[in-house]
Motif scaffolding. Structure first.
Motif, PDB file in Angstrom:
ATOM      1  N   CYS A  88       9.753  17.111 190.507  1.00 11.28           N
ATOM      2  CA  CYS A  88       9.480  18.393 189.856  1.00 11.28           C
ATOM      3  C   CYS A  88       8.126  18.367 189.170  1.00 11.28           C
ATOM      4  CB  CYS A  88      10.585  18.677 188.843  1.00 11.28           C
ATOM      5  SG  CYS A  88      10.370  20.227 187.963  1.00 11.28           S
ATOM      6  N   HIS A 144       7.254  20.178 186.739  1.00 11.42           N
ATOM      7  CA  HIS A 144       7.310  20.521 185.317  1.00 11.42           C
ATOM      8  C   HIS A 144       7.173  19.276 184.448  1.00 11.42           C
ATOM      9  CE1 HIS A 144       9.822  21.417 181.591  1.00 11.42           C
ATOM     10  NE2 HIS A 144       8.663  22.003 181.411  1.00 11.42           N
ATOM     11  N   ALA A 145       8.131  18.379 184.527  1.00 10.67           N
ATOM     12  CA  ALA A 145       8.074  17.167 183.689  1.00 10.67           C
ATOM     13  C   ALA A 145       8.460  15.921 184.470  1.00 10.67           C
ATOM     14  CB  ALA A 145       8.935  17.339 182.452  1.00 10.67           C
ATOM     15  N   GLY A 146       8.532  16.034 185.783  1.00 15.61           N
ATOM     16  CA  GLY A 146       8.652  14.829 186.589  1.00 15.61           C
ATOM     17  C   GLY A 146      10.034  14.386 187.025  1.00 15.61           C
ATOM     18  N   CYS A 147      11.077  15.140 186.743  1.00 17.73           N
ATOM     19  CA  CYS A 147      12.398  14.728 187.225  1.00 17.73           C
ATOM     20  C   CYS A 147      12.468  14.896 188.746  1.00 17.73           C
ATOM     21  CB  CYS A 147      13.483  15.584 186.589  1.00 17.73           C
ATOM     22  SG  CYS A 147      13.667  15.303 184.830  1.00 17.73           S
ATOM     23  N   CYS A 186      15.898  21.408 190.221  1.00 14.18           N
ATOM     24  CA  CYS A 186      15.644  20.294 189.309  1.00 14.18           C
ATOM     25  C   CYS A 186      16.745  20.280 188.252  1.00 14.18           C
ATOM     26  CB  CYS A 186      14.278  20.464 188.651  1.00 14.18           C
ATOM     27  SG  CYS A 186      13.946  19.145 187.466  1.00 14.18           S
ATOM     28  N   CYS A 245      16.768  18.863 185.370  1.00 14.19           N
ATOM     29  CA  CYS A 245      16.344  18.709 183.968  1.00 14.19           C
ATOM     30  C   CYS A 245      16.243  20.029 183.212  1.00 14.19           C
ATOM     31  CB  CYS A 245      15.042  17.932 183.902  1.00 14.19           C
ATOM     32  SG  CYS A 245      15.300  16.206 184.363  1.00 14.19           S
ATOM     33  N   HIS A 246      15.499  20.999 183.754  1.00  7.95           N
ATOM     34  CA  HIS A 246      15.341  22.266 183.034  1.00  7.95           C
ATOM     35  C   HIS A 246      15.522  23.464 183.952  1.00  7.95           C
ATOM     36  CE1 HIS A 246      12.611  19.154 181.270  1.00  7.95           C
ATOM     37  NE2 HIS A 246      13.395  19.395 180.249  1.00  7.95           N
ATOM     38  N   GLY A 247      16.033  23.242 185.155  1.00  5.49           N
ATOM     39  CA  GLY A 247      16.409  24.364 186.012  1.00  5.49           C
ATOM     40  C   GLY A 247      15.353  24.935 186.930  1.00  5.49           C
ATOM     41  N   SER A 248      14.207  24.289 187.067  1.00  6.59           N
ATOM     42  CA  SER A 248      13.211  24.824 187.993  1.00  6.59           C
ATOM     43  C   SER A 248      13.755  24.786 189.422  1.00  6.59           C
ATOM     44  CB  SER A 248      11.919  23.991 187.943  1.00  6.59           C
ATOM     45  OG  SER A 248      11.259  24.196 186.732  1.00  6.59           O
ATOM     46  N   PRO A 305      10.968  26.396 184.431  1.00  4.19           N
ATOM     47  CA  PRO A 305       9.627  26.401 183.834  1.00  4.19           C
ATOM     48  C   PRO A 305       8.484  25.887 184.724  1.00  4.19           C
ATOM     49  CG  PRO A 305      10.929  24.608 182.915  1.00  4.19           C
ATOM     50  CD  PRO A 305      11.867  25.433 183.755  1.00  4.19           C
TER      51      PRO A 305
HETATM   52  S1  FES Z   1      11.364  18.481 184.947  1.00  2.41           S
HETATM   53 FE1  FES Z   1      12.090  19.886 186.408  1.00  2.41          FE
HETATM   54  S2  FES Z   1      12.437  21.697 185.312  1.00  2.41           S
HETATM   55 FE2  FES Z   1      11.635  20.341 183.843  1.00  2.41          FE
END
Ligand code: FES
Length: 142
Positions: free
Chosen positions: A84, A86-89, A101, A103-106, A119
């Protein structure tokens, strides 16, 4: 608020910041359990498996190899990083050519790499992919 003592406003502001910090800590521990990829894409060619594991018109997530592959038409393959932006998950599933994703739903369109729900706003990077001996190979020299 007018007339409110300055000390009370300071306390309230501090409480609000503590709440935000608390949320951050929860998000980080969730992410570490899910595991951030060390590198967004394979750094050397990796064998993904038999080409027919990717359905024509569909996509398949290769989480271990950090790649998602789509097959827009028979014999045509596109690969993208499964990390992802956004923050790497790592994405955890793909349904109907949409990778999600945890982690935060992207969500990402696995046929183009585009972020379709935040996000995250940055597309997944494309990864070279080729077919060799009936198997998909992804990575920089593929
Ligand atoms: S790391 Fe994927 S939505 Fe934040």
């Amino acid at each position: 608020m007018p007339g409110q003592p300055a000390a009370r406003r300071t306390v309230l502001k501090g409480a609000a910041l503590a709440g935000i910090a608390g949320l951050g800590a929860v998000a980080c521990s969730t992410e570490s359990k899910l595991g951030h990829a060390q590198t967004p894409t394979p750094t050397a060619p990796v064998e993904l498996g038999a080409v027919d594991e990717v359905p024509v018109g569909g996509s398949k997530l290769y989480r271990e190899q950090r790649v998602v592959v789509s097959c827009p038409a028979a014999g045509q393959y596109k690969a993208f990083s499964a990390q992802c932006t956004h923050a790497g998950c790592l994405l955890d599933k793909v349904e109907k050519n949409e990778g999600s994703c945890p982690c935060h739903g992207s969500r990402f369109d696995t046929t183009t790499g585009e972020a379709v729900r935040g996000p995250a706003t940055v597309p997944l990077p494309a990864v070279p992919v080729k077919v060799e001996g009936g198997k998909l190979i992804a990575g920089p020299d593929a």
